[in-house]
Design an enzyme around this catalytic site. Structure first.
Site, PDB file in Angstrom:
ATOM      1  N   ASP A  73      86.950  29.215 -57.984  1.00  0.00           N
ATOM      2  CA  ASP A  73      87.431  30.015 -59.104  1.00  0.00           C
ATOM      3  C   ASP A  73      86.426  29.879 -60.234  1.00  0.00           C
ATOM      4  O   ASP A  73      86.042  28.770 -60.602  1.00  0.00           O
ATOM      5  CB  ASP A  73      88.826  29.570 -59.560  1.00  0.00           C
ATOM      6  CG  ASP A  73      89.447  30.607 -60.470  1.00  0.00           C
ATOM      7  OD1 ASP A  73      89.436  31.803 -60.110  1.00  0.00           O
ATOM      8  OD2 ASP A  73      89.935  30.254 -61.561  1.00  0.00           O
ATOM      9  N   SER A  74      85.977  31.004 -60.736  1.00  0.00           N
ATOM     10  CA  SER A  74      84.916  30.989 -61.741  1.00  0.00           C
ATOM     11  C   SER A  74      85.339  31.752 -62.982  1.00  0.00           C
ATOM     12  O   SER A  74      86.200  32.632 -62.913  1.00  0.00           O
ATOM     13  CB  SER A  74      83.646  31.621 -61.161  1.00  0.00           C
ATOM     14  OG  SER A  74      83.223  30.890 -60.034  1.00  0.00           O
TER      15      SER A  74
HETATM   16  P1  ITT Z   1      88.266  35.474 -55.265  1.00  0.00           P
HETATM   17  O1  ITT Z   1      88.897  36.320 -54.208  1.00  0.00           O
HETATM   18  O2  ITT Z   1      87.333  34.432 -54.691  1.00  0.00           O
HETATM   19  O3  ITT Z   1      89.253  34.865 -56.250  1.00  0.00           O
HETATM   20  P2  ITT Z   1      87.310  36.922 -57.609  1.00  0.00           P
HETATM   21  O4  ITT Z   1      86.315  38.013 -57.768  1.00  0.00           O
HETATM   22  O5  ITT Z   1      88.712  37.187 -58.043  1.00  0.00           O
HETATM   23  O6  ITT Z   1      87.282  36.463 -56.073  1.00  0.00           O
HETATM   24  P3  ITT Z   1      87.103  34.804 -59.648  1.00  0.00           P
HETATM   25  O7  ITT Z   1      88.536  34.871 -60.012  1.00  0.00           O
HETATM   26  O8  ITT Z   1      86.504  33.451 -59.430  1.00  0.00           O
HETATM   27  O9  ITT Z   1      86.756  35.628 -58.316  1.00  0.00           O
HETATM   28  O10 ITT Z   1      86.206  35.523 -60.718  1.00  0.00           O
HETATM   29  C1  ITT Z   1      86.653  35.926 -61.998  1.00  0.00           C
HETATM   30  C2  ITT Z   1      85.822  37.112 -62.443  1.00  0.00           C
HETATM   31  O11 ITT Z   1      84.498  36.656 -62.730  1.00  0.00           O
HETATM   32  C3  ITT Z   1      85.710  38.231 -61.400  1.00  0.00           C
HETATM   33  O12 ITT Z   1      85.756  39.463 -62.081  1.00  0.00           O
HETATM   34  C4  ITT Z   1      84.329  38.028 -60.802  1.00  0.00           C
HETATM   35  O13 ITT Z   1      83.741  39.254 -60.421  1.00  0.00           O
HETATM   36  C5  ITT Z   1      83.560  37.379 -61.945  1.00  0.00           C
HETATM   37  N1  ITT Z   1      82.569  36.438 -61.436  1.00  0.00           N
HETATM   38  C6  ITT Z   1      82.804  35.308 -60.701  1.00  0.00           C
HETATM   39  N2  ITT Z   1      81.646  34.702 -60.383  1.00  0.00           N
HETATM   40  C7  ITT Z   1      80.663  35.450 -60.933  1.00  0.00           C
HETATM   41  C8  ITT Z   1      79.262  35.364 -60.947  1.00  0.00           C
HETATM   42  O14 ITT Z   1      78.617  34.404 -60.290  1.00  0.00           O
HETATM   43  N3  ITT Z   1      78.566  36.312 -61.603  1.00  0.00           N
HETATM   44  C9  ITT Z   1      79.206  37.300 -62.252  1.00  0.00           C
HETATM   45  N4  ITT Z   1      80.508  37.478 -62.277  1.00  0.00           N
HETATM   46  C10 ITT Z   1      81.254  36.565 -61.618  1.00  0.00           C
END
Ligand code: ITT
Length: 196
Positions: A73-74
């Site tokens: 989770d990012s």
């Molecule tokens: P999961 O299915 O793995 O949860 P997700 O896209 O929902 O995929 P996150 O909740 O971790 O992933 O990400 C939160 C937002 O931040 C989401 O809109 C991602 O596209 C964006 N994000 C995550 N990592 C990123 C990165 O390395 N560079 C740019 N944007 C990122």
């Protein structure tokens, strides 16, 4: 071992599997959604994510020997916006996107931001936690075609390029996810050494 990456995000999977490539593991993408709890920290989100999956959507391989799974989770934390979008990064990207973020930062000279990744690996009935962060400046306009999400506005410290102007390997050397993965790789190597 077989490492399952639980994500709906193709870009994340590309980055994680690229870093795992030199190690001798099978890597599989799994689309197993889990609810992201409204929490103050990304760590809490991944902890609850794993708990929820094991209780509500357990797959037989999750308990099998020589299998493990990862969730990541990012979030993007922008200083001038008091850490927004942070744990709401997914929703904010979906609703206002990079255009909205740039609009919120119009007139703002302070462009400092940090991207954080919390990564949890579950194997053999236990959780192992890794994290990484990347400091940056938010660009004045979107640049680049690679990557995903906030990459076109994210310029990591030490580079002139946005993440979207880098290829996967280059982004991994700077990124929050790359740093979390470095710790994870060390863990996998030490695990293999202990077993051998
Ligand atoms: P999961 O299915 O793995 O949860 P997700 O896209 O929902 O995929 P996150 O909740 O971790 O992933 O990400 C939160 C937002 O931040 C989401 O809109 C991602 O596209 C964006 N994000 C995550 N990592 C990123 C990165 O390395 N560079 C740019 N944007 C990122």
């Amino acid at each position: 071992m077989i490492i399952h990456i639980l994500t709906s995000n193709e870009g994340k999977f590309r980055e994680i599997s690229k870093m795992l490539q030199p190690l001798d593991h099978e890597v599989i993408k799994e689309d197993i959604p889990y609810p992201e709890v409204q929490a103050e920290s990304l760590k809490t989100v991944v902890e609850h994510g794993i708990e929820w999956i094991l209780e509500n959507d357990m797959r037989p391989w999750m308990k099998a020997p020589d299998h493990g799974f990862v969730i990541d989770d990012s979030g993007l934390f922008i200083k001038a916006l008091k850490g927004f979008p942070g744990v709401y990064s997914k929703y904010v990207f979906f609703t206002i996107g990079n255009t909205g973020i740039l609009r919120l930062l119009e007139e703002k000279k302070d462009r400092e931001a940090v991207f954080r990744t919390s990564l949890m690996f579950h194997t053999d009935g236990r959780n192992h936690y890794f994290e990484g962060l990347c400091r940056a400046h938010i660009a004045y306009q979107e640049r680049g075609r690679h990557g995903f999400g906030y990459d076109p506005v994210f310029i990591p410290i030490g580079s002139e390029l946005t993440f979207a102007e880098m290829d996967t390997a280059q982004k991994n050397t700077f990124s929050h996810r790359g740093k979390a993965m470095e710790s994870f790789l060390e863990f996998l190597i030490s695990m293999a050494t202990n077993e051998g």
